[in-house]
Design a protein around this motif. Structure first.
Motif, PDB file in Angstrom:
ATOM      1  N   THR A  27       0.707  -1.037   0.081  1.00  0.00           N
ATOM      2  CA  THR A  27       0.396  -0.186   0.026  1.00  0.00           C
ATOM      3  C   THR A  27       0.744   1.280   0.125  1.00  0.00           C
ATOM      4  O   THR A  27       1.518   1.315   0.934  1.00  0.00           O
ATOM      5  N   LEU A  28       0.729   1.661  -0.750  1.00  0.00           N
ATOM      6  CA  LEU A  28       2.231   3.803  -0.926  1.00  0.00           C
ATOM      7  C   LEU A  28       0.925   4.713  -0.349  1.00  0.00           C
ATOM      8  O   LEU A  28      -0.735   4.319   0.300  1.00  0.00           O
ATOM      9  N   PRO A  29       1.544   5.210   0.084  1.00  0.00           N
ATOM     10  CA  PRO A  29       1.209   6.418   0.727  1.00  0.00           C
ATOM     11  C   PRO A  29       0.058   7.345  -0.129  1.00  0.00           C
ATOM     12  O   PRO A  29       0.007   7.379  -0.839  1.00  0.00           O
ATOM     13  N   THR A  53     -15.106  -3.844  -3.018  1.00  0.00           N
ATOM     14  CA  THR A  53     -14.960  -3.540  -2.058  1.00  0.00           C
ATOM     15  C   THR A  53     -14.936  -1.799  -2.132  1.00  0.00           C
ATOM     16  O   THR A  53     -15.049  -1.097  -0.308  1.00  0.00           O
ATOM     17  N   SER A  54     -15.341  -0.735  -2.717  1.00  0.00           N
ATOM     18  CA  SER A  54     -16.547   0.097  -2.244  1.00  0.00           C
ATOM     19  C   SER A  54     -17.187  -0.568  -1.841  1.00  0.00           C
ATOM     20  O   SER A  54     -17.155   1.262  -1.793  1.00  0.00           O
ATOM     21  N   THR A  55     -18.359  -0.533  -3.002  1.00  0.00           N
ATOM     22  CA  THR A  55     -19.112  -1.476  -1.950  1.00  0.00           C
ATOM     23  C   THR A  55     -19.627  -1.794  -0.528  1.00  0.00           C
ATOM     24  O   THR A  55     -20.399  -0.987   0.013  1.00  0.00           O
ATOM     25  N   LYS A 111     -19.160  -2.735  17.924  1.00  0.00           N
ATOM     26  CA  LYS A 111     -17.602  -3.441  18.259  1.00  0.00           C
ATOM     27  C   LYS A 111     -17.161  -3.736  16.856  1.00  0.00           C
ATOM     28  O   LYS A 111     -18.135  -5.193  16.474  1.00  0.00           O
ATOM     29  N   ILE A 112     -16.044  -2.614  15.552  1.00  0.00           N
ATOM     30  CA  ILE A 112     -16.374  -3.824  14.402  1.00  0.00           C
ATOM     31  C   ILE A 112     -14.685  -3.831  14.652  1.00  0.00           C
ATOM     32  O   ILE A 112     -13.770  -3.249  15.070  1.00  0.00           O
ATOM     33  N   VAL A 113     -14.578  -4.811  13.509  1.00  0.00           N
ATOM     34  CA  VAL A 113     -12.661  -5.979  13.370  1.00  0.00           C
ATOM     35  C   VAL A 113     -12.779  -6.028  11.902  1.00  0.00           C
ATOM     36  O   VAL A 113     -13.080  -6.914  11.782  1.00  0.00           O
ATOM     37  N   SER A 114     -11.474  -5.159  11.673  1.00  0.00           N
ATOM     38  CA  SER A 114     -11.346  -5.077  10.045  1.00  0.00           C
ATOM     39  C   SER A 114     -10.061  -5.851   9.784  1.00  0.00           C
ATOM     40  O   SER A 114      -9.677  -5.241  10.702  1.00  0.00           O
ATOM     41  N   LEU A 115     -10.700  -7.015   9.109  1.00  0.00           N
ATOM     42  CA  LEU A 115      -8.611  -7.984   8.403  1.00  0.00           C
ATOM     43  C   LEU A 115      -8.537  -7.579   7.009  1.00  0.00           C
ATOM     44  O   LEU A 115      -9.932  -7.914   6.270  1.00  0.00           O
ATOM     45  N   GLU A 116      -7.527  -6.978   6.323  1.00  0.00           N
ATOM     46  CA  GLU A 116      -7.483  -6.719   5.122  1.00  0.00           C
ATOM     47  C   GLU A 116      -5.797  -7.016   4.826  1.00  0.00           C
ATOM     48  O   GLU A 116      -4.766  -6.907   5.873  1.00  0.00           O
ATOM     49  N   ASP A 117      -5.586  -7.675   3.935  1.00  0.00           N
ATOM     50  CA  ASP A 117      -3.489  -7.767   2.630  1.00  0.00           C
ATOM     51  C   ASP A 117      -3.417  -6.216   3.053  1.00  0.00           C
ATOM     52  O   ASP A 117      -2.534  -6.081   3.606  1.00  0.00           O
ATOM     53  N   THR A 118      -4.500  -5.128   2.390  1.00  0.00           N
ATOM     54  CA  THR A 118      -3.652  -3.934   1.860  1.00  0.00           C
ATOM     55  C   THR A 118      -4.674  -3.013   2.598  1.00  0.00           C
ATOM     56  O   THR A 118      -6.317  -3.825   2.226  1.00  0.00           O
ATOM     57  N   HIS A 119      -4.614  -1.899   2.919  1.00  0.00           N
ATOM     58  CA  HIS A 119      -5.453  -1.333   3.580  1.00  0.00           C
ATOM     59  C   HIS A 119      -6.569  -0.397   2.983  1.00  0.00           C
ATOM     60  O   HIS A 119      -5.693   0.229   1.988  1.00  0.00           O
ATOM     61  N   GLU A 120      -7.378  -0.631   2.567  1.00  0.00           N
ATOM     62  CA  GLU A 120      -8.472  -0.023   1.575  1.00  0.00           C
ATOM     63  C   GLU A 120     -10.266   0.178   3.007  1.00  0.00           C
ATOM     64  O   GLU A 120     -10.575   1.638   2.122  1.00  0.00           O
ATOM     65  N   GLN A 146     -12.013 -11.045  20.892  1.00  0.00           N
ATOM     66  CA  GLN A 146     -12.006  -9.279  20.974  1.00  0.00           C
ATOM     67  C   GLN A 146     -13.471  -8.974  21.535  1.00  0.00           C
ATOM     68  O   GLN A 146     -14.050  -7.963  20.915  1.00  0.00           O
ATOM     69  N   ARG A 147     -14.591  -9.681  20.618  1.00  0.00           N
ATOM     70  CA  ARG A 147     -15.902 -10.118  21.073  1.00  0.00           C
ATOM     71  C   ARG A 147     -16.540  -8.598  19.810  1.00  0.00           C
ATOM     72  O   ARG A 147     -16.804  -8.301  19.988  1.00  0.00           O
ATOM     73  N   PRO A 148     -15.803  -9.088  18.522  1.00  0.00           N
ATOM     74  CA  PRO A 148     -16.982  -7.955  18.111  1.00  0.00           C
ATOM     75  C   PRO A 148     -18.449  -8.227  17.688  1.00  0.00           C
ATOM     76  O   PRO A 148     -18.812  -9.541  17.580  1.00  0.00           O
ATOM     77  N   GLU A 149     -18.565  -7.037  17.302  1.00  0.00           N
ATOM     78  CA  GLU A 149     -19.833  -7.196  16.772  1.00  0.00           C
ATOM     79  C   GLU A 149     -19.934  -7.267  15.907  1.00  0.00           C
ATOM     80  O   GLU A 149     -21.150  -8.210  14.638  1.00  0.00           O
ATOM     81  N   TYR A 150     -19.322  -7.001  14.241  1.00  0.00           N
ATOM     82  CA  TYR A 150     -19.083  -6.972  13.387  1.00  0.00           C
ATOM     83  C   TYR A 150     -17.562  -7.480  12.772  1.00  0.00           C
ATOM     84  O   TYR A 150     -17.063  -6.165  13.556  1.00  0.00           O
ATOM     85  N   ILE A 151     -17.375  -8.328  11.607  1.00  0.00           N
ATOM     86  CA  ILE A 151     -16.164  -8.191  11.283  1.00  0.00           C
ATOM     87  C   ILE A 151     -16.563  -8.132   9.998  1.00  0.00           C
ATOM     88  O   ILE A 151     -17.189  -9.095   9.031  1.00  0.00           O
ATOM     89  N   ILE A 152     -15.591  -7.379   9.094  1.00  0.00           N
ATOM     90  CA  ILE A 152     -15.021  -7.029   8.120  1.00  0.00           C
ATOM     91  C   ILE A 152     -13.525  -7.315   7.400  1.00  0.00           C
ATOM     92  O   ILE A 152     -12.795  -7.454   8.030  1.00  0.00           O
ATOM     93  N   VAL A 153     -13.848  -8.472   6.360  1.00  0.00           N
ATOM     94  CA  VAL A 153     -12.911  -8.862   6.019  1.00  0.00           C
ATOM     95  C   VAL A 153     -12.856  -8.493   4.259  1.00  0.00           C
ATOM     96  O   VAL A 153     -13.718  -9.157   4.119  1.00  0.00           O
ATOM     97  N   GLY A 154     -11.462  -8.080   4.212  1.00  0.00           N
ATOM     98  CA  GLY A 154     -11.287  -7.706   2.561  1.00  0.00           C
ATOM     99  C   GLY A 154     -11.837  -8.827   1.374  1.00  0.00           C
ATOM    100  O   GLY A 154     -12.004  -8.096   0.666  1.00  0.00           O
ATOM    101  N   GLU A 155     -11.367  -9.405   1.964  1.00  0.00           N
ATOM    102  CA  GLU A 155     -11.270 -10.955   0.549  1.00  0.00           C
ATOM    103  C   GLU A 155     -11.076 -12.138   1.713  1.00  0.00           C
ATOM    104  O   GLU A 155      -9.818 -12.996   2.285  1.00  0.00           O
TER     105      GLU A 155
END
Length: 636
Positions: A338-340, A410-412, A425-434, A471-480
């Motif tokens: 991921t670039l700056p 991902t945009s959707t 409480k949300i936890v997101s998991l990604e390979d690259t931050h989007e 971590q007791r998340p209510e929502y888990i978001i996985v990039g892919e």
């Protein structure tokens, strides 16, 4: 004997002073920025006295000697030694009056010139010699010459005027006025070309630019790739350093050199304009001596006028890897990073895996994340579908957004994530931050890949997902999802966690096939926890690509463990509309049972959310935080 030595010193000084004349002749002309030569002096108007020209040269002599170059250093040392030797002879040696007077004048002149040169070196005002001239609107003569050279004009801000300058121009707009603009123009049989238009620089300015850049690289330290030190240098400081190498540079040319300096040191070099263009989605280069290609949101795939010569591409991909804080080498020739700024880049180095040598592909992302309103404006989703997804996500149902490459999955997912309650409480998991969310109770995590031999410590999506369960998340978001983490994701669904994820698949049947077969192999019985599959596709019409929600399906499992998809919404390509196929929804029935609502109440809630989204379209560019708060208030 002493007298002969003194005369020898005076003669040496005279010889050294005469050696400064070539410097004066090589100095740039104040008015035209060209080198003065004897031929031009002969062509000078006869009405200008020679004494005036000599006085002008003597006036500019301290600025020339005061340049921060090795030659300038030697001349300053020479002047100081001359002043000391002649002054010593004048004060301490008994000589005739005429010689003493001559040596005294030489000593005073040397001392004065040395002081002026030192002052010119460390004083920006003295180096400039005058206040920088403000940039003015171009005259008719300037416009004609600039258009002949295909250059953007300072002060000409209206692209409509530029549009008429060249036949075949499809669009011309500024990226950073007045330095760089973009012109999409037809080039013979090659079709339309994405052309970056930047001001030309002379060979002398190119030399000054190289010297200034080399000097800055010696005095600054790159300790943070995301915050290069040159970015903290203000324009005044950069201008002062440039003037140390070119004291008589005009104010407008100085601004151009400052632009190039920032572009090359803190930016992306020749790709800086492309990275700053919000209309681009992808930037790719497939090898040396090949044009860089871009994908324009309006005009589709276009070649550019940028290409990397032999050896340049290797250096550039190394720079990209450095900006992404990654290591790339012959032993590790592929990097995903991921670039700056958030753009995603894939790099291959040398010809180890790519037959044409080094290559790169940059996936650009919007500075501001997409919102549900953006999905409606682009026609990707209708207010009715988003109202349905809003109610589903708000009541902690799990869904997968499926689609092909560049279909906008991902945009959707980022847009519909705004429907998650603000305090959840949300936890997101990604390979690259989007993913970008306004929620404060959100933990964003990314994977880590170590490439050093024998070093342990890789952290993949599977490891992150296992950790997130504690971590007791209510929502888990996985990039892919693409591997064994999918099984853990379905386990999280079955334990009551709401999940949102994306998957590369063209239809709901392909989603089921991918998830139930190797290498993922999710047992069919676990699909009872998956509620919705959103299918998204990308279609090409001429040079234009459009993204559409092709279908929304509910997932159910019968007693024989057979996975049954049921279409709720479908896209009609002939009318370019999304209509509801089935009026009955198992997911809505579950929400009604959970909340104690009747069918009429469910329909009222859907209609209320749909009307809100329609009314919100009239608000010009609402802040994402304000929009999230409004969604949360209506949901309550």
């Amino acid at each position: 004997m002493i007298r002969e030595k003194v005369l020898l010193v005076a003669a040496s000084f005279s010889t050294g002073l005469s050696g400064l004349l070539p410097i004066i002749r090589k100095m740039p002309d104040r008015d035209h920025g060209k080198a003065i030569n004897p031929a031009r002096e002969e062509q000078a108007p006869h009405h200008i006295p020679g004494s005036v020209r000599m006085a002008s040269g003597l006036r500019d002599l301290p600025s020339a000697v005061g340049n921060r170059t090795e030659q300038g250093d030697i001349l300053i040392i020479f002047l100081c030694l001359s002043a000391f030797v002649t002054g010593y002879a004048t004060l301490l040696i008994d000589l005739p009056l005429v010689i003493l007077a001559s040596l005294g004048l030489v000593s005073l002149a040397s001392l004065t010139l040395a002081a002026c040169t030192v002052w010119c070196r460390f004083s920006h005002a003295a180096i400039a010699g005058k206040d920088p001239a403000p940039l003015t609107c171009p005259t008719a003569e300037t416009k004609e010459s600039c258009h002949t050279m295909n250059l953007p004009l300072a002060g000409e801000q209206d692209p409509a005027h530029i549009h008429e300058c060249e036949a075949g121009t499809l669009e011309w707009y500024w990226i950073e006025s007045p330095f760089v603009s973009i012109k999409i123009v037809r080039r013979g049989n090659q079709g339309f070309t994405y052309t970056v238009v930047e001001p030309d620089i002379t060979p002398q300015e190119q030399t000054v630019l190289m010297e200034t850049s080399g000097h800055l690289r010696k005095i600054i330290i790159y300790d943070n790739p995301e915050k290069p030190p040159v970015g903290r240098l203000d324009e005044e400081t950069l201008s002062r350093i440039i003037r140390e190498f070119h004291p008589r540079i005009a104010a407008d040319r100085l601004a151009i050199l400052v632009y190039y300096l920032r572009r090359d040191l803190s930016g992306f070099g020749p790709l800086e304009a492309l990275m700053c263009d919000p209309a681009l989605e992808d930037i790719s280069c497939n090898g040396e001596n090949l044009p860089v290609f871009v994908f324009h949101r309006t005009h589709g795939s276009l070649p550019t006028n940028i290409l990397f010569r032999a050896g340049e591409l290797d250096q550039f991909v190394l720079k990209l890897a450095q900006k992404a804080n990654k290591q790339i080498s012959l032993s590790n020739p592929m990097v995903d990073a991921t670039l700056p700024g958030g753009s995603r880049v894939q790099i291959t180095f040398s010809n180890v895996v790519s037959l044409r040598g080094s290559s790169f592909t940059i996936r650009k992302f919007r500075a501001e994340p997409m919102t549900p309103l953006d999905l409606i404006r682009t026609g990707t989703y209708s207010p009715e579908i988003l109202a349905f997804l809003w109610l589903v996500i708000e009541h902690r149902k799990s869904l997968i957004i499926a689609g092909g490459t560049a279909s906008g999955k991902t945009s959707t997912m980022n847009a519909v994530s705004l429907f998650i309650p603000l305090n959840a409480k949300i936890v997101s998991l990604e390979d690259t931050h989007e993913i970008q969310l306004p929620h404060k109770n959100w933990l964003a995590t990314i994977t880590r890949e170590l490439t050093a031999a024998g070093v342990q410590g890789d952290i993949d999506l599977f490891s992150l997902l296992k950790s997130s369960m504690r971590q007791r998340p209510e929502y888990i978001i996985v990039g892919e999802v693409r591997g064994r983490e999918a099984q853990t994701l379905f386990q999280a669904m079955n334990t009551g966690h709401a999940t949102l994820s994306t998957l590369h698949a063209g239809s709901v049947r392909e989603v089921i096939n991918r998830l139930t077969h190797e290498p993922i192999s999710v047992p069919p019985v676990m699909f009872t926890a998956l509620d919705i599959v959103v299918s998204q596709s990308i279609f090409t019409y001429g040079n234009q690509r459009i993204r559409r929600c092709s279908a929304i399906n509910e997932i159910s499992v019968d007693q024989d463990s057979t996975i049954i998809p049921r279409t709720l919404f479908s896209w009609d390509s002939r009318s370019d509309t999304i209509h509801r196929v089935s009026q009955h929804s198992i997911v809505l029935d579950e929400i009604a049972a959970m909340r104690g609502w009747s069918t009429e109440r469910i329909n009222e809630e859907l209609k209320k959310r749909e009307e809100f989204l329609k009314l919100a379209l009239d608000v010009p560019s609402p802040d994402i935080v304000d929009l999230a708060n409004a969604l949360h208030d209506l949901g309550e």
